[in-house]
Write a protein that holds these residues in place. Structure first.
Motif, PDB file in Angstrom:
ATOM      1  N   LEU B 247       0.827  -1.206   0.000  1.00  0.00           N
ATOM      2  CA  LEU B 247       0.000   0.000   0.000  1.00  0.00           C
ATOM      3  C   LEU B 247       0.858   1.252   0.000  1.00  0.00           C
ATOM      4  O   LEU B 247       1.954   1.252   0.572  1.00  0.00           O
ATOM      5  N   ALA B 248       0.313   2.310  -0.603  1.00  0.00           N
ATOM      6  CA  ALA B 248       0.886   3.651  -0.439  1.00  0.00           C
ATOM      7  C   ALA B 248      -0.138   4.507   0.282  1.00  0.00           C
ATOM      8  O   ALA B 248      -1.293   4.557  -0.125  1.00  0.00           O
ATOM      9  N   VAL B 249       0.274   5.130   1.352  1.00  0.00           N
ATOM     10  CA  VAL B 249      -0.641   5.946   2.161  1.00  0.00           C
ATOM     11  C   VAL B 249      -0.035   7.331   2.355  1.00  0.00           C
ATOM     12  O   VAL B 249       1.155   7.463   2.666  1.00  0.00           O
ATOM     13  N   ASP B 250      -0.858   8.340   2.143  1.00  0.00           N
ATOM     14  CA  ASP B 250      -0.418   9.725   2.298  1.00  0.00           C
ATOM     15  C   ASP B 250      -1.468  10.454   3.126  1.00  0.00           C
ATOM     16  O   ASP B 250      -2.586  10.671   2.673  1.00  0.00           O
ATOM     17  N   MET B 251      -1.112  10.817   4.337  1.00  0.00           N
ATOM     18  CA  MET B 251      -2.053  11.499   5.236  1.00  0.00           C
ATOM     19  C   MET B 251      -1.411  12.770   5.766  1.00  0.00           C
ATOM     20  O   MET B 251      -0.275  12.759   6.199  1.00  0.00           O
ATOM     21  N   ARG B 252      -2.153  13.865   5.729  1.00  0.00           N
ATOM     22  CA  ARG B 252      -1.567  15.161   6.095  1.00  0.00           C
ATOM     23  C   ARG B 252      -2.275  15.820   7.278  1.00  0.00           C
ATOM     24  O   ARG B 252      -2.491  17.028   7.283  1.00  0.00           O
ATOM     25  N   ALA B 253      -2.669  15.013   8.226  1.00  0.00           N
ATOM     26  CA  ALA B 253      -3.323  15.549   9.421  1.00  0.00           C
ATOM     27  C   ALA B 253      -2.370  16.489  10.164  1.00  0.00           C
ATOM     28  O   ALA B 253      -1.155  16.359  10.068  1.00  0.00           O
ATOM     29  N   LYS B 254      -2.984  17.449  10.875  1.00  0.00           N
ATOM     30  CA  LYS B 254      -2.175  18.451  11.597  1.00  0.00           C
ATOM     31  C   LYS B 254      -2.824  18.820  12.920  1.00  0.00           C
ATOM     32  O   LYS B 254      -4.049  18.934  13.008  1.00  0.00           O
ATOM     33  N   GLU B 255      -1.976  19.089  13.922  1.00  0.00           N
ATOM     34  CA  GLU B 255      -2.445  19.691  15.175  1.00  0.00           C
ATOM     35  C   GLU B 255      -2.264  21.206  15.064  1.00  0.00           C
ATOM     36  O   GLU B 255      -1.246  21.669  14.572  1.00  0.00           O
ATOM     37  N   HIS B 256      -3.270  21.934  15.547  1.00  0.00           N
ATOM     38  CA  HIS B 256      -3.165  23.396  15.514  1.00  0.00           C
ATOM     39  C   HIS B 256      -3.163  23.974  16.925  1.00  0.00           C
ATOM     40  O   HIS B 256      -3.550  25.118  17.123  1.00  0.00           O
ATOM     41  N   GLY B 257      -2.788  23.177  17.893  1.00  0.00           N
ATOM     42  CA  GLY B 257      -2.734  23.660  19.274  1.00  0.00           C
ATOM     43  C   GLY B 257      -4.120  23.745  19.886  1.00  0.00           C
ATOM     44  O   GLY B 257      -5.098  23.242  19.319  1.00  0.00           O
ATOM     45  N   TRP B 258      -4.195  24.377  21.032  1.00  0.00           N
ATOM     46  CA  TRP B 258      -5.462  24.470  21.752  1.00  0.00           C
ATOM     47  C   TRP B 258      -6.136  25.800  21.469  1.00  0.00           C
ATOM     48  O   TRP B 258      -5.481  26.835  21.374  1.00  0.00           O
ATOM     49  N   GLN B 259      -7.437  25.750  21.308  1.00  0.00           N
ATOM     50  CA  GLN B 259      -8.237  26.930  21.001  1.00  0.00           C
ATOM     51  C   GLN B 259      -9.324  27.073  22.066  1.00  0.00           C
ATOM     52  O   GLN B 259      -9.603  26.122  22.799  1.00  0.00           O
TER      53      GLN B 259
END
Lengths: 474, 474
Positions: B247-259
């Motif tokens: 498999l090839a997997v590309d995931m670009r999830a991100k944390e943006h800190g606390w709001q």
């Protein structure tokens, strides 16, 4: 390894094969009836068709005309025919249009931001580089768009918001699909920048339904897409609330010129009249988002499975049984047109033609286009079909899409009408996958095609001259 | 403009309002029964809840904690409460984790290329820049993964292939969701590069189901995603056929800190015992792919609609009816935890708490966590609920997710159990949209909450001391 199941199911059939061979010369109705009943029973319980659909969807997957997937599908079809014992396997080149979807993004910008799920219609041009952002003008149908003033439409994105109605025979398709095929032309005439239609589909989901669309040479080509039904509801709700709605649409569809694909053919050559042909077909191409399980992997499985079972259960047919897997049905029946052109001189040898291309729902009716006498000769066939829930219909059949052009050349056709109640929930979406195929309903289809092709190939029935008049079945 | 319908439906209620006011002091059972019957009948026929869900999904849409959508949802909730006539409207800050999904692409590379539909699990890290390509190791459950040798898993993508079972009460969720929450930890312990689970959902479609996942501080954080059920079938078929699958997997999830987000509260202040509170809640946040119609727009509509109808049909309640729309339920009940912490000293004033957070299916049972005497006092309530198909359940209720922490503080709770047969077809997918909400079933929910809150606020019932023991309802 996919064939393990196939061979297991075929191995069960020794008894029938022997009894069928022993009675090859029998012509009395009782024997014919018995043979049909045995073939039907075996076909109703065979997973041959299902294993073929599974193999095509799992091993090949999406196969839009001219793509790498299409090339793999052609190889797959040739090797599948050979593996299943077809004695004559060949392919015939077809020049096909090769279009790719690319990404298709849309969102509402004003009055508040909302993502929309869309897909490009087949053959659409791209949006200008960077997409386009403009206001929406909503219409309830293509007809109401045609009556609009240019002032309502000029510079806008036209939204044709007509919902398809659910119907067993798919009668909801025709009135709505005209918006898909003609929407870009009519919208562009009034100066629209793009057109988005409510998906031609009966589901409530966020899968948008693609499908081929048309341009006119003397009208500006504008991008054309479909919104999922859920997104169309959402957009409609915003507009109904009195908002001026602005959309941003970015579509990167591309033409890649013409490629060579193939109609792939597998035959069981007739022992007595090899030149006389019983043609059963399906199309090998699919759209690119799903794995083409219902459209038309099911048809490929049904007709290939039916022919295979006839050979394995009853031996080589008297007339030739020809399975044709057509190229590029989705982009305008290209393979079928080429087949008809190439074989024009031999069309007189086709005893009957039928295509399976309406999913995997159970068959409930068989329409014919036979000389009236043949309907009497076919009594044992109709009786066998009745036992699996299929009634005799009218004698103005049009055949499936890839054989619709044959009646005008005098070719007798048959339409085995499938229950399409849920077909348009999945049609032309990413959600057209193997899990939508009910193995039991598929086996009933396989049995129907097996009965049809066996009877037409072995009974000596003469189907010509076919009536001139056909009625569109769905 | 959304409120046109609301006001129309409320305008019908003059008769009931007058009769209710006239009988404010009446305490006999017959009058109570009549009042409940009238309130129920009106609520069963009111589109108040539906118009609220429609407003939230159409005007705000997706609202993952800390996002722009979440901010708009908070504004929407405040202004909706005011528009509906709540006399005390306020918000309480909650620090929430803000994570964004980004793109999540996956495809099978070998033995043949196939696109897969995936989504990132909530809170997952991204893949390394450019994605990762490696072999797959399939397991039937988290338990079987835990028993694996590192040699089977090291350097690979783990595929946890456990299908969720359909059940009215959602009992199929628990056994499977453990793979979603713990899969990344257990796979990483054995050296996996990433984990993909079969979606925790009962549908066959190509929508992948997201949901929050966990990491452990002492184990490598690896990317975690979910495959749609149709794609999981496909991958499983390839592996079952004996293929080594890459498999090839590309995931670009991100944390943006606390709001900062908010619990938004609307009250109808009690006329006689304003400090005594009937708390009915739902959560305001949603996942980011759908419009959060079932999860938990429905709950927002149900509890807000119920409170509004009580006020409009029967006048100001004797005890305070408090509607709490919690922040960030999906990322670990953050808003509810903050609410409990902040109001710890006042929890003793809560007569009863209940949350609606299981979609829009009809309610079939009411479980309680009341002192046994209260069950007798509540006889008219149970009788009124029975008339709309709701039976009395056990007395070990846990309440909905955002009130589960209250019983340990001695707060009596109620669980109004909804039919969840189809809830997990849409749960946490892009397909969670307004069209999945059945207005009739939603109105029955609204009636049940209206009956509950009206009775608890006006009957003088004492529900404490609540039993200690709770049972998980679903």
């Amino acid at each position: 390894m996919k064939s393990t199941h196939l061979y297991r199911s075929l191995a069960l059939t020794g008894t029938l094969l022997i009894s069928a061979c022993a009675s090859t010369e029998a012509t009395d109705t009782a024997t014919a009836t018995n043979q049909l009943a045995e073939l039907s029973a075996q076909a109703m319980n065979s997973d041959t068709a299902y294993e073929i659909v599974k193999s095509l969807t799992v091993e090949v997957g999406p196969r839009i005309a001219g793509s790498e997937g299409d090339k793999r599908a052609v190889e797959w079809a040739e090797s599948k025919f050979k593996e299943l014992g077809f004695d004559n396997v060949y392919k015939e080149p077809v020049r096909v249009r090769n279009w790719s979807r690319g990404i298709a993004d849309a969102k509402i910008i004003a009055p508040y931001q909302q993502k929309l799920f869309i897909t490009a219609l087949g053959g659409s041009v791209a949006t200008p580089e960077g997409g386009l952002t403009t206001d929406v003008a909503m219409f309830n149908s293509l007809a109401s768009l045609k009556q609009a003033d240019a002032a309502q439409v000029d510079g806008k994105i036209v939204f044709i918001n007509q919902r398809m109605q659910r119907d067993r025979a798919g009668k909801g398709y025709g009135p709505v699909v005209i918006g898909r095929s003609q929407g870009a032309i009519e919208a562009a005439k009034l100066g629209a920048k793009a057109v988005l239609i409510r998906s031609v589909g009966t589901d409530n989901s966020r899968f948008a339904h693609t499908g081929v669309m048309q341009y006119s040479d003397d009208v500006q080509k504008i991008p054309a897409g479909a919104l999922s039904n859920a997104d169309a509801d959402n957009l409609q709700a915003m507009i109904d609330a009195g908002n001026d709605v602005t959309l941003a649409v970015d579509m990167r569809a591309k033409e890649h010129g013409w490629q060579t694909s193939y109609n792939v053919v597998g035959e069981f050559t007739g022992t007595e009249s090899p030149e006389e042909v019983v043609l059963i077909g399906a199309h090998l191409d699919s759209w690119d988002e799903g794995t083409g399980a219902l459209d038309d992997g099911a048809g490929v499985g049904i007709v290939t499975g039916a022919a295979t079972l006839i050979k394995n259960l009853t031996g080589q047919p008297k007339r030739t049984i020809r399975v044709v897997l057509y190229a590029s049905e989705e982009f305008g029946l290209t393979g079928a047109q080429e087949y008809t052109r190439k074989h024009k001189e031999e069309l007189g040898n086709i005893i009957v033609a039928a295509e399976s291309d309406f999913g995997a729902g159970e068959i409930y009716q068989m329409d014919t286009l036979f000389t009236p006498n043949a309907l009497e000769v076919a009594t044992p066939l109709f009786a066998a079909l009745a036992k699996i829930g299929i009634k005799q219909g009218h004698n103005q059949a049009g055949g499936g899409p890839d054989v619709t052009m044959l009646p005008k050349h005098g070719v007798p056709v048959v339409s085995l009408l499938q229950d399409g109640t849920y077909y348009f929930d999945y049609h032309h979406t990413a959600n057209d996958t193997l899990d939508k195929v009910d193995p039991k309903a598929l086996a009933q289809n396989q049995a129907a095609y097996a009965l049809l092709a066996y009877f037409m190939a072995n009974s000596g029935i003469e189907t010509r001259p076919a009536p001139k008049e056909t009625a569109q079945s769905h």
